[in-house]
Design a protein around this motif. Sequence first.
Motif, PDB file in Angstrom:
ATOM      1  N   ILE A  12       4.367  63.611  11.022  1.00  0.00           N
ATOM      2  CA  ILE A  12       3.370  62.095  10.709  1.00  0.00           C
ATOM      3  C   ILE A  12       4.188  60.690  11.797  1.00  0.00           C
ATOM      4  O   ILE A  12       5.472  61.114  11.521  1.00  0.00           O
ATOM      5  CB  ILE A  12       3.239  61.643   9.305  1.00  0.00           C
ATOM      6  CG1 ILE A  12       2.963  62.346   8.395  1.00  0.00           C
ATOM      7  CG2 ILE A  12       2.793  60.583   9.231  1.00  0.00           C
ATOM      8  CD1 ILE A  12       2.815  61.804   6.767  1.00  0.00           C
ATOM      9  N   CYS A  13       3.143  60.332  12.237  1.00  0.00           N
ATOM     10  CA  CYS A  13       4.207  59.474  12.989  1.00  0.00           C
ATOM     11  C   CYS A  13       3.762  57.903  13.228  1.00  0.00           C
ATOM     12  O   CYS A  13       2.688  57.809  12.110  1.00  0.00           O
ATOM     13  CB  CYS A  13       3.141  59.210  14.823  1.00  0.00           C
ATOM     14  SG  CYS A  13       3.840  58.637  16.304  1.00  0.00           S
ATOM     15  N   GLY A  14       4.899  56.842  13.628  1.00  0.00           N
ATOM     16  CA  GLY A  14       4.058  55.665  13.132  1.00  0.00           C
ATOM     17  C   GLY A  14       2.695  55.031  13.340  1.00  0.00           C
ATOM     18  O   GLY A  14       2.489  53.885  13.561  1.00  0.00           O
ATOM     19  N   SER A  15       2.930  55.901  14.615  1.00  0.00           N
ATOM     20  CA  SER A  15       0.823  55.508  15.556  1.00  0.00           C
ATOM     21  C   SER A  15       0.014  55.834  14.454  1.00  0.00           C
ATOM     22  O   SER A  15      -0.740  55.562  14.196  1.00  0.00           O
ATOM     23  CB  SER A  15       1.299  56.354  16.830  1.00  0.00           C
ATOM     24  OG  SER A  15       2.013  56.082  17.778  1.00  0.00           O
ATOM     25  N   ASP A  16       0.175  57.275  13.227  1.00  0.00           N
ATOM     26  CA  ASP A  16      -0.607  57.130  12.162  1.00  0.00           C
ATOM     27  C   ASP A  16      -1.144  55.739  11.589  1.00  0.00           C
ATOM     28  O   ASP A  16      -1.871  56.384  11.111  1.00  0.00           O
ATOM     29  CB  ASP A  16      -0.513  58.813  11.813  1.00  0.00           C
ATOM     30  CG  ASP A  16      -0.692  59.616  13.016  1.00  0.00           C
ATOM     31  OD1 ASP A  16      -1.088  60.409  13.760  1.00  0.00           O
ATOM     32  OD2 ASP A  16       0.566  60.799  12.697  1.00  0.00           O
TER      33      ASP A  16
ATOM     34  N   GLY B 121      -3.507  63.639  13.798  1.00  0.00           N
ATOM     35  CA  GLY B 121      -1.860  64.174  13.799  1.00  0.00           C
ATOM     36  C   GLY B 121      -2.803  64.809  14.875  1.00  0.00           C
ATOM     37  O   GLY B 121      -2.848  65.242  15.840  1.00  0.00           O
ATOM     38  N   HIS B 122      -0.786  64.012  15.958  1.00  0.00           N
ATOM     39  CA  HIS B 122      -0.769  64.309  17.037  1.00  0.00           C
ATOM     40  C   HIS B 122       0.585  64.622  17.125  1.00  0.00           C
ATOM     41  O   HIS B 122       0.931  64.813  18.258  1.00  0.00           O
ATOM     42  CB  HIS B 122      -1.285  63.106  18.394  1.00  0.00           C
ATOM     43  CG  HIS B 122       0.247  62.019  17.564  1.00  0.00           C
ATOM     44  ND1 HIS B 122      -1.050  61.122  16.921  1.00  0.00           N
ATOM     45  CD2 HIS B 122       0.750  61.374  18.382  1.00  0.00           C
ATOM     46  CE1 HIS B 122      -0.027  60.110  16.692  1.00  0.00           C
ATOM     47  NE2 HIS B 122       1.018  59.979  17.756  1.00  0.00           N
ATOM     48  N   GLU B 123       1.020  65.187  16.543  1.00  0.00           N
ATOM     49  CA  GLU B 123       2.296  65.312  16.774  1.00  0.00           C
ATOM     50  C   GLU B 123       2.247  67.249  15.995  1.00  0.00           C
ATOM     51  O   GLU B 123       2.664  66.971  14.944  1.00  0.00           O
ATOM     52  CB  GLU B 123       3.622  64.662  16.218  1.00  0.00           C
ATOM     53  CG  GLU B 123       3.899  63.613  16.731  1.00  0.00           C
ATOM     54  CD  GLU B 123       4.883  62.481  16.303  1.00  0.00           C
ATOM     55  OE1 GLU B 123       5.672  63.571  15.263  1.00  0.00           O
ATOM     56  OE2 GLU B 123       5.095  61.429  16.653  1.00  0.00           O
ATOM     57  N   PHE B 124       2.712  67.709  16.817  1.00  0.00           N
ATOM     58  CA  PHE B 124       2.338  69.214  16.145  1.00  0.00           C
ATOM     59  C   PHE B 124       2.421  70.545  17.484  1.00  0.00           C
ATOM     60  O   PHE B 124       3.131  69.862  18.700  1.00  0.00           O
ATOM     61  CB  PHE B 124       0.813  69.783  16.134  1.00  0.00           C
ATOM     62  CG  PHE B 124      -0.032  69.675  16.811  1.00  0.00           C
ATOM     63  CD1 PHE B 124      -0.576  70.604  17.534  1.00  0.00           C
ATOM     64  CD2 PHE B 124      -0.719  68.263  17.445  1.00  0.00           C
ATOM     65  CE1 PHE B 124      -1.365  70.581  18.451  1.00  0.00           C
ATOM     66  CE2 PHE B 124      -1.589  68.523  18.557  1.00  0.00           C
ATOM     67  CZ  PHE B 124      -1.904  69.342  19.159  1.00  0.00           C
TER      68      PHE B 124
ATOM     69  N   SER C   7       6.769  66.627  21.149  1.00  0.00           N
ATOM     70  CA  SER C   7       5.298  66.656  21.403  1.00  0.00           C
ATOM     71  C   SER C   7       5.132  64.929  21.610  1.00  0.00           C
ATOM     72  O   SER C   7       4.217  64.233  21.179  1.00  0.00           O
ATOM     73  CB  SER C   7       4.695  67.380  19.881  1.00  0.00           C
ATOM     74  OG  SER C   7       5.221  65.718  18.899  1.00  0.00           O
ATOM     75  N   ASP C   8       6.080  63.933  21.165  1.00  0.00           N
ATOM     76  CA  ASP C   8       5.794  62.633  20.815  1.00  0.00           C
ATOM     77  C   ASP C   8       6.754  62.171  21.033  1.00  0.00           C
ATOM     78  O   ASP C   8       7.469  61.551  22.552  1.00  0.00           O
ATOM     79  CB  ASP C   8       4.999  62.852  19.942  1.00  0.00           C
ATOM     80  CG  ASP C   8       4.640  61.032  20.404  1.00  0.00           C
ATOM     81  OD1 ASP C   8       4.911  60.048  20.736  1.00  0.00           O
ATOM     82  OD2 ASP C   8       3.721  60.078  19.329  1.00  0.00           O
ATOM     83  N   ILE C   9       7.488  61.295  19.807  1.00  0.00           N
ATOM     84  CA  ILE C   9       8.909  60.855  19.144  1.00  0.00           C
ATOM     85  C   ILE C   9      10.114  61.289  20.590  1.00  0.00           C
ATOM     86  O   ILE C   9      10.658  60.069  21.210  1.00  0.00           O
ATOM     87  CB  ILE C   9       9.091  59.829  18.444  1.00  0.00           C
ATOM     88  CG1 ILE C   9       9.486  61.473  17.570  1.00  0.00           C
ATOM     89  CG2 ILE C   9       7.824  60.262  17.662  1.00  0.00           C
ATOM     90  CD1 ILE C   9      10.046  61.495  16.185  1.00  0.00           C
TER      91      ILE C   9
END
Length: 382
Positions: free
Chosen positions: A37-41, A59-62, A168-170
């Motif tokens: 789970i991201c801060g963007s979520d 969800g975009h971090e996977f 995937s993101d952070i």
Amino acid sequence: MKALCYHGKEDVRIDNVPDPKIEDPQDIIIKVTSTAICGSDLHIYGDLVPTMKEGDVLGHEFMGEVVELGKEVKKFKKGDRVVVPFTIACGNCDYCDDHKYSLCDNSNPNEELCRENLGHSISGLFGFSHMLGGFSGGQAEYVRVPYADVGPIKVPESLTDEQSLFLSDIFPTGYMGAENADIKEGDTVAIWGCGPVGQFAIQSAWMLGAKRVIAIDMIKERLDMAEKHSKAEVIRTVDADEVYAKLMEMTGGKGPDCCIDAVGAEAHGAEGFNKNLDKAQPNALAQIFKSCKKGGNVSIPGVYAGEVDGLPMGVAMNKSLNLKMGQTHMQHYLDPLLKKVEEGKIDPSFIITHRMKLSEAPEAYKKFRNKEDGCVKVVLTP
Ligand code: NAD
Ligand code: ZN
């Protein structure tokens, strides 16, 4: 399959939804093994993101295992273990050629809707509104990944999911946040927000040659992580006057050379966004404009949506500040940052404080949003 779906403000649920299918010859289908789970979520959870629809899969971090391939995919075979960047890019337009992947001209099927909201169309993102493509996200058992030869990368067996997932993101987002601050050897860098993006921005600032890194937040566990793990000096308040005074004291009245906003829209006090914060939080970006040295660099990885009030533009203009911002151009960073993980220069799993099942995602969102129980980052497993 089971997936976490949006149902309105602070309402996310595990629903049964149809399995994804190959829709284009360049697609792959991934069986998700880990997702975060991201801060963007939280912007979606707080209902700050326009053009969401009931039932959208988030969800975009996977990351996970390739289980199906479109006919034109060359880079992968069934069974490959991959991590997927959150920006979807075609790899063929002028922006992709220029490595500005999050500005891709071709990957957003809802170009018109995006144009209505942003004036231009930018790349598609997984699980992040219809104006950004309406793509189903990865907080699910399976996910369709378009332009497979452009986005995902194979993960070596020597690395665990927890060491690879944040590519995937952070990790890239913290890294681009630090790069956009144009850090020079010997600079003092101040970072607002010690959430996951802030933590990776601290780590990246060191990699890029910072001499001092100062991190600002109000949440104990996050400040402790910044101080003990990431070796930053910390300012334990977000009160605008105190932060300014402290930064002047620490830099002999000059101000930090580089400032990074790893907070984003949250500081603008969206109601109920963070139960630990007052409704009208001091605005991190306003603090940055005031504290940054004259002619200094300001980088904004923090996500903003819509309009922002109370930004002292006169301060930024008269002090000749340099501003850079944007969604991360993920594909540009994957290989070099994977190399850093493989070489043991960083182990991104330090950020994980909570491990939960995908079925517990609604509870996990609450915990992460409220920063309860020392929560910095939650990893979910389907
Ligand atoms: P997070 O919500 O976990 O962390 C934000 C932190 O900021 C919290 O610890 C909070 O206490 C702190 N904070 C709030 N107000 C503050 C203030 N005035 N001064 C200092 N600290 C303050 O979120 P995260 O996952 O770390 O993400 C941070 C931001 O980065 C979010 O806006 C997110 O959307 C954004 N993001 C951007 C990209 C990108 O591509 N640019 C990618 C991922 C995340
Ligand atoms: Zn994210």
